[in-house]
Design a protein around this motif. Structure first.
Motif, PDB file in Angstrom:
ATOM      1  N   ILE A  99      35.483 -11.290   9.107  1.00  0.00           N
ATOM      2  CA  ILE A  99      36.097 -11.638  10.379  1.00  0.00           C
ATOM      3  C   ILE A  99      35.252 -12.623  11.169  1.00  0.00           C
ATOM      4  O   ILE A  99      35.695 -13.162  12.168  1.00  0.00           O
ATOM      5  CB  ILE A  99      36.368 -10.382  11.232  1.00  0.00           C
ATOM      6  N   GLN A 100      34.031 -12.876  10.706  1.00  0.00           N
ATOM      7  CA  GLN A 100      33.177 -13.830  11.388  1.00  0.00           C
ATOM      8  C   GLN A 100      33.580 -15.239  10.977  1.00  0.00           C
ATOM      9  O   GLN A 100      34.022 -15.464   9.866  1.00  0.00           O
ATOM     10  CB  GLN A 100      31.712 -13.593  11.046  1.00  0.00           C
ATOM     11  N   PRO A 101      33.407 -16.195  11.857  1.00  0.00           N
ATOM     12  CA  PRO A 101      33.781 -17.573  11.512  1.00  0.00           C
ATOM     13  C   PRO A 101      32.852 -18.144  10.442  1.00  0.00           C
ATOM     14  O   PRO A 101      31.731 -17.690  10.264  1.00  0.00           O
ATOM     15  CB  PRO A 101      33.633 -18.330  12.841  1.00  0.00           C
ATOM     16  N   LEU A 102      33.363 -19.149   9.743  1.00  0.00           N
ATOM     17  CA  LEU A 102      32.581 -19.777   8.683  1.00  0.00           C
ATOM     18  C   LEU A 102      31.308 -20.411   9.229  1.00  0.00           C
ATOM     19  O   LEU A 102      30.260 -20.337   8.625  1.00  0.00           O
ATOM     20  CB  LEU A 102      33.439 -20.841   7.992  1.00  0.00           C
ATOM     21  N   PHE A 103      31.381 -20.994  10.399  1.00  0.00           N
ATOM     22  CA  PHE A 103      30.196 -21.585  11.016  1.00  0.00           C
ATOM     23  C   PHE A 103      29.885 -20.778  12.273  1.00  0.00           C
ATOM     24  O   PHE A 103      30.685 -20.719  13.190  1.00  0.00           O
ATOM     25  CB  PHE A 103      30.448 -23.054  11.393  1.00  0.00           C
ATOM     26  N   LYS A 104      28.715 -20.167  12.323  1.00  0.00           N
ATOM     27  CA  LYS A 104      28.368 -19.249  13.410  1.00  0.00           C
ATOM     28  C   LYS A 104      27.792 -19.951  14.640  1.00  0.00           C
ATOM     29  O   LYS A 104      27.571 -19.326  15.650  1.00  0.00           O
ATOM     30  CB  LYS A 104      27.326 -18.248  12.910  1.00  0.00           C
ATOM     31  N   TYR A 105      27.545 -21.229  14.548  1.00  0.00           N
ATOM     32  CA  TYR A 105      26.762 -21.886  15.583  1.00  0.00           C
ATOM     33  C   TYR A 105      27.599 -22.595  16.641  1.00  0.00           C
ATOM     34  O   TYR A 105      27.123 -23.462  17.325  1.00  0.00           O
ATOM     35  CB  TYR A 105      25.790 -22.865  14.929  1.00  0.00           C
ATOM     36  N   TYR A 106      28.857 -22.231  16.783  1.00  0.00           N
ATOM     37  CA  TYR A 106      29.702 -22.817  17.808  1.00  0.00           C
ATOM     38  C   TYR A 106      29.893 -21.818  18.937  1.00  0.00           C
ATOM     39  O   TYR A 106      30.079 -20.636  18.707  1.00  0.00           O
ATOM     40  CB  TYR A 106      31.080 -23.188  17.243  1.00  0.00           C
ATOM     41  N   ASP A 107      29.867 -22.316  20.143  1.00  0.00           N
ATOM     42  CA  ASP A 107      30.098 -21.468  21.302  1.00  0.00           C
ATOM     43  C   ASP A 107      31.571 -21.467  21.715  1.00  0.00           C
ATOM     44  O   ASP A 107      32.015 -20.592  22.431  1.00  0.00           O
ATOM     45  CB  ASP A 107      29.246 -21.931  22.485  1.00  0.00           C
ATOM     46  N   ASN A 108      32.288 -22.431  21.284  1.00  0.00           N
ATOM     47  CA  ASN A 108      33.666 -22.616  21.693  1.00  0.00           C
ATOM     48  C   ASN A 108      34.573 -21.580  21.009  1.00  0.00           C
ATOM     49  O   ASN A 108      34.659 -21.508  19.794  1.00  0.00           O
ATOM     50  CB  ASN A 108      34.110 -24.037  21.318  1.00  0.00           C
ATOM     51  N   HIS A 109      35.269 -20.779  21.811  1.00  0.00           N
ATOM     52  CA  HIS A 109      36.136 -19.726  21.283  1.00  0.00           C
ATOM     53  C   HIS A 109      37.284 -20.311  20.458  1.00  0.00           C
ATOM     54  O   HIS A 109      37.673 -19.751  19.434  1.00  0.00           O
ATOM     55  CB  HIS A 109      36.675 -18.879  22.436  1.00  0.00           C
ATOM     56  N   GLN A 110      37.824 -21.440  20.884  1.00  0.00           N
ATOM     57  CA  GLN A 110      38.924 -22.057  20.166  1.00  0.00           C
ATOM     58  C   GLN A 110      38.463 -22.473  18.766  1.00  0.00           C
ATOM     59  O   GLN A 110      39.193 -22.285  17.792  1.00  0.00           O
ATOM     60  CB  GLN A 110      39.448 -23.273  20.926  1.00  0.00           C
ATOM     61  N   GLN A 111      37.259 -23.000  18.656  1.00  0.00           N
ATOM     62  CA  GLN A 111      36.751 -23.385  17.342  1.00  0.00           C
ATOM     63  C   GLN A 111      36.559 -22.147  16.467  1.00  0.00           C
ATOM     64  O   GLN A 111      36.798 -22.202  15.265  1.00  0.00           O
ATOM     65  CB  GLN A 111      35.434 -24.146  17.474  1.00  0.00           C
ATOM     66  N   ASP A 112      36.123 -21.040  17.056  1.00  0.00           N
ATOM     67  CA  ASP A 112      35.980 -19.799  16.294  1.00  0.00           C
ATOM     68  C   ASP A 112      37.324 -19.390  15.703  1.00  0.00           C
ATOM     69  O   ASP A 112      37.402 -18.989  14.542  1.00  0.00           O
ATOM     70  CB  ASP A 112      35.440 -18.679  17.180  1.00  0.00           C
ATOM     71  N   ASP A 113      38.385 -19.479  16.498  1.00  0.00           N
ATOM     72  CA  ASP A 113      39.720 -19.131  16.015  1.00  0.00           C
ATOM     73  C   ASP A 113      40.163 -20.070  14.888  1.00  0.00           C
ATOM     74  O   ASP A 113      40.762 -19.636  13.908  1.00  0.00           O
ATOM     75  CB  ASP A 113      40.732 -19.175  17.157  1.00  0.00           C
ATOM     76  N   GLN A 114      39.844 -21.353  15.042  1.00  0.00           N
ATOM     77  CA  GLN A 114      40.190 -22.314  14.009  1.00  0.00           C
ATOM     78  C   GLN A 114      39.462 -21.994  12.706  1.00  0.00           C
ATOM     79  O   GLN A 114      40.065 -22.016  11.633  1.00  0.00           O
ATOM     80  CB  GLN A 114      39.839 -23.735  14.464  1.00  0.00           C
ATOM     81  N   HIS A 115      38.217 -21.669  12.810  1.00  0.00           N
ATOM     82  CA  HIS A 115      37.422 -21.364  11.615  1.00  0.00           C
ATOM     83  C   HIS A 115      37.913 -20.081  10.947  1.00  0.00           C
ATOM     84  O   HIS A 115      37.938 -19.994   9.726  1.00  0.00           O
ATOM     85  CB  HIS A 115      35.940 -21.286  11.962  1.00  0.00           C
ATOM     86  N   LYS A 116      38.302 -19.102  11.754  1.00  0.00           N
ATOM     87  CA  LYS A 116      38.852 -17.869  11.182  1.00  0.00           C
ATOM     88  C   LYS A 116      40.133 -18.167  10.416  1.00  0.00           C
ATOM     89  O   LYS A 116      40.346 -17.648   9.329  1.00  0.00           O
ATOM     90  CB  LYS A 116      39.134 -16.847  12.285  1.00  0.00           C
ATOM     91  N   GLU A 117      40.972 -18.997  11.000  1.00  0.00           N
ATOM     92  CA  GLU A 117      42.234 -19.334  10.350  1.00  0.00           C
ATOM     93  C   GLU A 117      41.990 -20.086   9.046  1.00  0.00           C
ATOM     94  O   GLU A 117      42.629 -19.801   8.020  1.00  0.00           O
ATOM     95  CB  GLU A 117      43.103 -20.174  11.291  1.00  0.00           C
ATOM     96  N   ILE A 118      41.055 -21.005   9.055  1.00  0.00           N
ATOM     97  CA  ILE A 118      40.726 -21.753   7.843  1.00  0.00           C
ATOM     98  C   ILE A 118      40.141 -20.815   6.792  1.00  0.00           C
ATOM     99  O   ILE A 118      40.522 -20.857   5.618  1.00  0.00           O
ATOM    100  CB  ILE A 118      39.742 -22.906   8.149  1.00  0.00           C
ATOM    101  N   TYR A 119      39.254 -19.949   7.208  1.00  0.00           N
ATOM    102  CA  TYR A 119      38.637 -19.014   6.276  1.00  0.00           C
ATOM    103  C   TYR A 119      39.680 -18.065   5.673  1.00  0.00           C
ATOM    104  O   TYR A 119      39.680 -17.802   4.473  1.00  0.00           O
ATOM    105  CB  TYR A 119      37.519 -18.225   6.952  1.00  0.00           C
ATOM    106  N   GLN A 120      40.588 -17.572   6.488  1.00  0.00           N
ATOM    107  CA  GLN A 120      41.630 -16.679   5.983  1.00  0.00           C
ATOM    108  C   GLN A 120      42.533 -17.416   4.994  1.00  0.00           C
ATOM    109  O   GLN A 120      42.957 -16.838   3.991  1.00  0.00           O
ATOM    110  CB  GLN A 120      42.438 -16.101   7.135  1.00  0.00           C
ATOM    111  N   ALA A 121      42.812 -18.676   5.267  1.00  0.00           N
ATOM    112  CA  ALA A 121      43.631 -19.466   4.344  1.00  0.00           C
ATOM    113  C   ALA A 121      42.877 -19.715   3.038  1.00  0.00           C
ATOM    114  O   ALA A 121      43.473 -19.664   1.956  1.00  0.00           O
ATOM    115  CB  ALA A 121      44.021 -20.796   4.989  1.00  0.00           C
TER     116      ALA A 121
END
Length: 184
Positions: A99-121
């Motif tokens: 459930i963690q984003p692919l890149f942990k070093y972003y503070d932006n919540h929107q980018q976290d959601d994008q990374h989660k979606e990409i990772y899930q795909a």
């Protein structure tokens, strides 16, 4: 010292296993992380690879183009472990890092959601498709290089990449203009 090395059958000018492998470790870990999606699984995959390579030291020293050969070995180990994992019963892990984003070093919540979606795909892809996308689209290997690394015909590789991209397109609702992509 040279007497001890010659007694053990080791040439003095041969590089140590660590000296040969260490320049490639960060790239191997990065690709292993992209294959597996979790730090722990990437570490396990890398450890398995290093155990294998340690037994192949004489062959390792003879390789001219070491980086593609190492990527091929990593790919083969990933496929082997992936198949082994598929045969085992699925257990829920309390500390699931998926459930963690692919890149942990972003503070932006929107980018976290994008990374989660990409990772899930990416998790919806087969192991081969995930490897092709990771090596080609993320790490920049050319298709002929990938054909050698993965030991599959170029046409098969192209169709696998096309299918993987089509699957990702179906599962990712983001548009390229919405992504804040950082190139490393």
């Amino acid at each position: 010292m040279s007497k001890i090395l010659s007694f053990l059958g080791i040439k003095e000018k041969e590089q140590s296993f660590e000296a040969i492998i260490s320049p490639h470790m960060s790239n191997l870990f990065k690709v292993a992380y992209q294959y597996t999606g979790t730090k722990h699984d990437a570490e396990d995959l890398l450890q398995d690879l290093l155990e294998y390579l340690f037994t192949k030291q004489t062959e390792l020293r003879k390789i001219e183009k070491l980086k593609p050969w190492l990527m091929r070995c990593l790919y083969n180990r990933f496929i082997d472990l992936y198949r082994k994992k598929q045969r085992q019963p699925d257990l829920d892990d309390i500390d699931d890092e998926k459930i963690q984003p692919l890149f942990k070093y972003y503070d932006n919540h929107q980018q976290d959601d994008q990374h989660k979606e990409i990772y899930q795909a990416m998790n919806k892809l087969s192991a081969n498709q995930r490897a092709v996308v990771t090596l080609h689209d993320i790490n920049g290997y050319t298709l002929p290089e990938l054909a050698k690394i993965m030991d599959i015909p170029l046409g098969t590789l192209k169709s696998s990449l096309h299918r993987a991209r089509a699957t990702l397109k179906q599962h990712i609702s983001l548009q390229p203009s919405e992504l804040n992509v950082r190139h490393y």
